[in-house]
Design an enzyme around this catalytic site. Structure first.
Site, PDB file in Angstrom:
ATOM      1  N   HIS A 133     -11.799  12.483  12.144  1.00  0.00           N
ATOM      2  CA  HIS A 133     -12.551  11.282  12.184  1.00  0.00           C
ATOM      3  C   HIS A 133     -11.891  10.209  13.092  1.00  0.00           C
ATOM      4  O   HIS A 133     -12.763   9.411  13.644  1.00  0.00           O
ATOM      5  CB  HIS A 133     -12.836  10.611  10.715  1.00  0.00           C
ATOM      6  CG  HIS A 133     -13.963  11.447   9.935  1.00  0.00           C
ATOM      7  ND1 HIS A 133     -14.006  12.390   9.102  1.00  0.00           N
ATOM      8  CD2 HIS A 133     -15.350  11.375  10.392  1.00  0.00           C
ATOM      9  CE1 HIS A 133     -14.879  12.780   8.840  1.00  0.00           C
ATOM     10  NE2 HIS A 133     -16.014  12.630   9.453  1.00  0.00           N
ATOM     11  N   ARG A 140     -22.913   6.423  10.031  1.00  0.00           N
ATOM     12  CA  ARG A 140     -21.807   6.922   9.144  1.00  0.00           C
ATOM     13  C   ARG A 140     -21.489   5.591   8.466  1.00  0.00           C
ATOM     14  O   ARG A 140     -20.398   4.990   8.814  1.00  0.00           O
ATOM     15  CB  ARG A 140     -20.423   7.376   9.891  1.00  0.00           C
ATOM     16  CG  ARG A 140     -20.782   8.813  10.526  1.00  0.00           C
ATOM     17  CD  ARG A 140     -19.599   9.425  11.180  1.00  0.00           C
ATOM     18  NE  ARG A 140     -19.557  10.502  11.400  1.00  0.00           N
ATOM     19  CZ  ARG A 140     -19.654  11.249  12.858  1.00  0.00           C
ATOM     20  NH1 ARG A 140     -19.914  10.474  13.812  1.00  0.00           N
ATOM     21  NH2 ARG A 140     -19.572  12.582  12.860  1.00  0.00           N
ATOM     22  N   ARG A 181     -26.925   7.622   6.729  1.00  0.00           N
ATOM     23  CA  ARG A 181     -26.174   8.686   5.889  1.00  0.00           C
ATOM     24  C   ARG A 181     -25.487   7.728   4.679  1.00  0.00           C
ATOM     25  O   ARG A 181     -24.744   6.971   5.131  1.00  0.00           O
ATOM     26  CB  ARG A 181     -25.328   9.363   6.572  1.00  0.00           C
ATOM     27  CG  ARG A 181     -24.633  10.419   5.668  1.00  0.00           C
ATOM     28  CD  ARG A 181     -23.807  11.414   6.269  1.00  0.00           C
ATOM     29  NE  ARG A 181     -22.534  10.640   6.818  1.00  0.00           N
ATOM     30  CZ  ARG A 181     -21.487  11.468   7.513  1.00  0.00           C
ATOM     31  NH1 ARG A 181     -21.622  12.483   8.017  1.00  0.00           N
ATOM     32  NH2 ARG A 181     -20.682  10.649   7.939  1.00  0.00           N
ATOM     33  N   GLU A 201     -24.006  21.067   5.893  1.00  0.00           N
ATOM     34  CA  GLU A 201     -22.769  21.160   6.369  1.00  0.00           C
ATOM     35  C   GLU A 201     -21.864  22.164   5.703  1.00  0.00           C
ATOM     36  O   GLU A 201     -20.597  21.835   5.973  1.00  0.00           O
ATOM     37  CB  GLU A 201     -22.133  19.816   6.641  1.00  0.00           C
ATOM     38  CG  GLU A 201     -22.386  18.751   5.690  1.00  0.00           C
ATOM     39  CD  GLU A 201     -21.703  17.382   5.894  1.00  0.00           C
ATOM     40  OE1 GLU A 201     -20.963  17.116   6.949  1.00  0.00           O
ATOM     41  OE2 GLU A 201     -22.148  16.468   4.989  1.00  0.00           O
ATOM     42  N   ASN A 238     -19.435  19.675  12.329  1.00  0.00           N
ATOM     43  CA  ASN A 238     -18.112  19.594  12.008  1.00  0.00           C
ATOM     44  C   ASN A 238     -17.496  19.999  10.844  1.00  0.00           C
ATOM     45  O   ASN A 238     -16.586  20.602  10.626  1.00  0.00           O
ATOM     46  CB  ASN A 238     -17.970  18.025  12.049  1.00  0.00           C
ATOM     47  CG  ASN A 238     -18.329  17.275  13.304  1.00  0.00           C
ATOM     48  OD1 ASN A 238     -18.479  17.923  14.344  1.00  0.00           O
ATOM     49  ND2 ASN A 238     -18.530  16.166  13.225  1.00  0.00           N
ATOM     50  N   ASP A 239     -18.269  20.041   9.596  1.00  0.00           N
ATOM     51  CA  ASP A 239     -17.838  20.429   8.313  1.00  0.00           C
ATOM     52  C   ASP A 239     -18.291  21.949   8.282  1.00  0.00           C
ATOM     53  O   ASP A 239     -17.648  22.540   7.538  1.00  0.00           O
ATOM     54  CB  ASP A 239     -18.416  19.590   7.183  1.00  0.00           C
ATOM     55  CG  ASP A 239     -17.517  18.258   7.008  1.00  0.00           C
ATOM     56  OD1 ASP A 239     -16.188  18.427   6.997  1.00  0.00           O
ATOM     57  OD2 ASP A 239     -18.082  17.487   7.052  1.00  0.00           O
ATOM     58  N   ARG A 263     -10.307  20.834   9.845  1.00  0.00           N
ATOM     59  CA  ARG A 263     -10.782  20.276  11.017  1.00  0.00           C
ATOM     60  C   ARG A 263      -9.943  19.135  11.333  1.00  0.00           C
ATOM     61  O   ARG A 263      -9.920  18.863  12.815  1.00  0.00           O
ATOM     62  CB  ARG A 263     -12.411  19.592  11.044  1.00  0.00           C
ATOM     63  CG  ARG A 263     -12.114  18.538   9.743  1.00  0.00           C
ATOM     64  CD  ARG A 263     -13.835  18.109   9.491  1.00  0.00           C
ATOM     65  NE  ARG A 263     -14.330  17.095  10.456  1.00  0.00           N
ATOM     66  CZ  ARG A 263     -15.379  16.346  10.283  1.00  0.00           C
ATOM     67  NH1 ARG A 263     -16.004  16.475   9.099  1.00  0.00           N
ATOM     68  NH2 ARG A 263     -15.755  15.424  10.968  1.00  0.00           N
ATOM     69  N   CYS A 287     -26.236  17.085  14.053  1.00  0.00           N
ATOM     70  CA  CYS A 287     -25.539  15.693  14.140  1.00  0.00           C
ATOM     71  C   CYS A 287     -23.901  15.978  14.411  1.00  0.00           C
ATOM     72  O   CYS A 287     -23.210  15.057  14.520  1.00  0.00           O
ATOM     73  CB  CYS A 287     -25.810  14.697  13.573  1.00  0.00           C
ATOM     74  SG  CYS A 287     -25.333  15.047  11.746  1.00  0.00           S
TER      75      CYS A 287
END
Ligand code: PEP
Ligand code: MG
Length: 588
Positions: A191, A298, A334, A433, A456-457, A467, A504
């Site tokens: 992140h 986010r 989200r 995800e 990403n996840d 990650r 996304c």
């Protein structure tokens, strides 16, 4: 001249001055206080000491339960040190005699103590050095809290070199001063890296031992395009960096002509190109770069940048600010995705052993219902004023999705009772995800209004690759056929159920991966603002049948290295201009 290699996570080439922010270093500047503030500094010290003792006592009890009395003894030393009359006398004397802040008094008294222990030949003393550092850090954290790393003694043109940075530290940097960051730890989709990209902050992460190789005040070139940092560069390197920086900037200018053009493929298929944001202010950047709305807000960043838990009003104001800027364009909010590398570990008394598999995201919300409902109420209230959608992160089971939806309906009932308006048909969707959600996509598609694939996840959980861990960064590959097959199935399930599906994750902003997503049937991409123009250029240069051929071939390959090489080579060949800004020739 020294070259440090890391992982490129954003763009830009800058020349700056090193500022090392290492874990153990106390950046506490000497500050004197007015005579009438001495008493309050003494009180601050006492309070910090009491809170630290309480924290340690709790840690001690928990450790006793988990590890046994013997192993937990270490905390007794910490409490003993904090109660040590000698230490307390010294700190108090320093505050009173030198009229300095409590934090400065603590840090200088501990520095002396640490030096004394470190110099003793007896190894028992030496092992206590890290304990003392720990106690000192704990006291300073009590006093300085989140402000601790918002360092104010940085000059303009600072390149922060740190072992690791939390997203909140990165967000707190003064952009007038910090021009780039280099970290020892971290991966492409950690992140902190995502935030650096959102802030257009040149960043190199996962540089392993950068903090050992640099010193404060050294000149450093950070080439975020290639993922390298050069310390003490010679004149020639500085000149090349300057030219590379200019080229990167002029590439950005060349993309501006795309802003008003639609994201339509060469064969006329309209693609929705949305932006990912962490802060309402970023909506402006998304729109300036030609985005069609916000595909991922986010919202956990409301927590990361404020010392207090956000109130319903704080949530409401942030969402309203976004809607006002969007002027009718969609906003996907989200719900908070706290946990893992965001927020909770920094505040946990006992950090989780496997935070990415722990109490994060929707799980955290479902265990903190008051906090969750506050956010849901704010989202619903704002839905009365524009096209808002709710999206839940990290859904792993139908039960979890139903529970989260039920809480939305509870919040709706409360608002009905209060006569507060909201959109009764607000779409409620979910991130896909984790593999369990992808595998069960047909079932989820019967209950969700939309899907957004979070690569990403999804990559991390499918391939069992952290990650944020630079040591396994080469294994983190979104083109791995296990991942692309899951994405294919999710897109298919969404199509069959006739619900929208977007992507996304950061991979959606990579030209070669974006081509693959289009080929798999994804028609909405949500990317970091800076990726909107190059992805639009890619979309406008390719036809859907071309993308379908690319996807079919990539997915048919068994080897992930062959799949990513194929994707890169094929897309680069078809649309070389989509990669222009991504390779700054180091020699050029
Ligand atoms: C993802 O996992 O792909 C995603 C978009 O969510 P985040 O990066 O915030 O975990
Ligand atoms: Mg995620």
């Amino acid at each position: 001249m020294k070259t440090i290699h890391g992982i490129p996570v954003s763009s830009g080439v800058v020349i700056g001055t090193v500022y090392v922010l290492s874990d153990s270093r106390r950046h506490v500047r000497r500050r004197t206080v007015a005579p009438d503030r001495v008493q309050s500094e003494l009180a601050r010290f006492d309070e910090a000491r009491q809170s630290a003792i309480e924290d340690i006592n709790q840690l001690h009890h928990a450790a006793e339960r988990e590890m046994g009395a013997e192993a937990a003894k270490i905390f007794l030393f910490h409490v003993g040190a904090l109660n040590d009359p000698n230490l307390n006398r010294k700190v108090r004397a320093k505050i009173e005699d030198d009229r300095v802040t409590a934090e400065y008094a603590i840090s200088s008294v501990f520095d002396d103590w640490i030096a004394l222990f470190g110099a003793k030949a007896d190894p028992t003393f030496q092992t206590k050095v890290s304990d003392l550092e720990d106690i000192c850090r704990r006291l300073l954290d009590q006093l300085l809290g989140a402000r601790f790393d918002a360092l104010d003694d940085m000059g303009p043109g600072t390149v922060v070199v740190a072992r690791d940075l939390t997203p909140s530290q990165t967000a707190a940097f003064d952009r007038q001063k910090v021009v780039a960051i280099v970290t020892d730890l971290g991966g492409k989709t950690s992140h902190t890296a995502i935030l650096a990209r959102a802030l257009s902050l040149p960043a190199v992460v996962g540089a392993q031992n950068a903090t050992d190789l640099v010193e404060d005040g050294q000149t450093i070139v950070v080439d975020a395009e290639r993922g390298v940092a050069i310390v003490n560069p010679d004149e020639d390197t500085i000149e090349r960096a300057r030219r590379a920086g200019e080229r990167a900037a002029s590439y950005q200018v060349s993309l501006r002509e795309l802003v008003d053009q639609p994201a339509v493929t060469a064969d006329g298929v309209r693609i929705t190109l949305l932006g990912n944001i962490e802060f309402p202010e970023e909506v402006d950047t998304v729109l300036e770069r030609g985005g069609d709305g916000i595909g991922l807000y986010r919202t956990e960043f409301l927590y990361l940048t404020s010392p207090d838990i956000p109130s319903e009003k704080t949530h409401f104001n942030a969402y309203t600010a976004c809607l006002n800027k969007l002027d009718g364009k969609p906003l996907i909010i989200r719900t908070v995705d706290l946990g893992a590398d965001k927020y909770t570990q920094e505040r946990n008394r006992i950090p989780e052993r496997n935070p990415f598999l722990g109490l994060r995201s929707i799980r955290y919300c479902l265990q903190n219902l008051g906090m969750f409902k506050t956010q849901l109420r704010a989202i619903l209230r704002v839905s009365a004023h524009g096209p808002v959608r709710i999206m839940f992160p990290l859904i792993t089971s139908i039960t979890e999705f139903r529970q989260a939806k039920m809480l939305v309906h509870d919040a709706m009932e409360d608002l009905d009772d209060e006569g507060v308006p909201y959109d009764k048909d607000i779409p409620i969707g979910m991130m896909v995800e984790v593999p369990s959600a992808a595998i069960l996509a047909p079932a989820f598609a019967r209950e969700a209004d939309f899907f957004s694939i979070g690569t990403n996840d999804l990559v991390q959980y499918t391939l069992a690759v952290d990650r944020t861990n630079e040591r396994v960064a080469p294994l983190y590959n979104p083109a791995h056929p296990a991942v692309t097959k899951l994405i294919r199935d999710v897109a298919r399930a969404a199509r069959r159920a006739d619900i929208p599906v977007s992507c996304c994750g950061e991979a959606a902003g990579e030209p070669d991966f974006a081509a693959l997503l289009l080929g798999l049937g994804v028609r909405t991409l949500s990317v970091t603002a800076s990726d909107i123009p190059p992805i639009k250029r890619l979309i406008r240069s390719l036809s859907i049948p071309q993308c379908e051929r690319i996807a079919k071939k990539a997915i048919s390959l068994d080897s992930e290295t062959e799949a990513s090489a194929y994707l890169r080579d094929r897309t680069r060949k078809l649309v070389p201009q989509a990669f222009d800004g991504r390779s700054v020739d180091p020699q050029g």
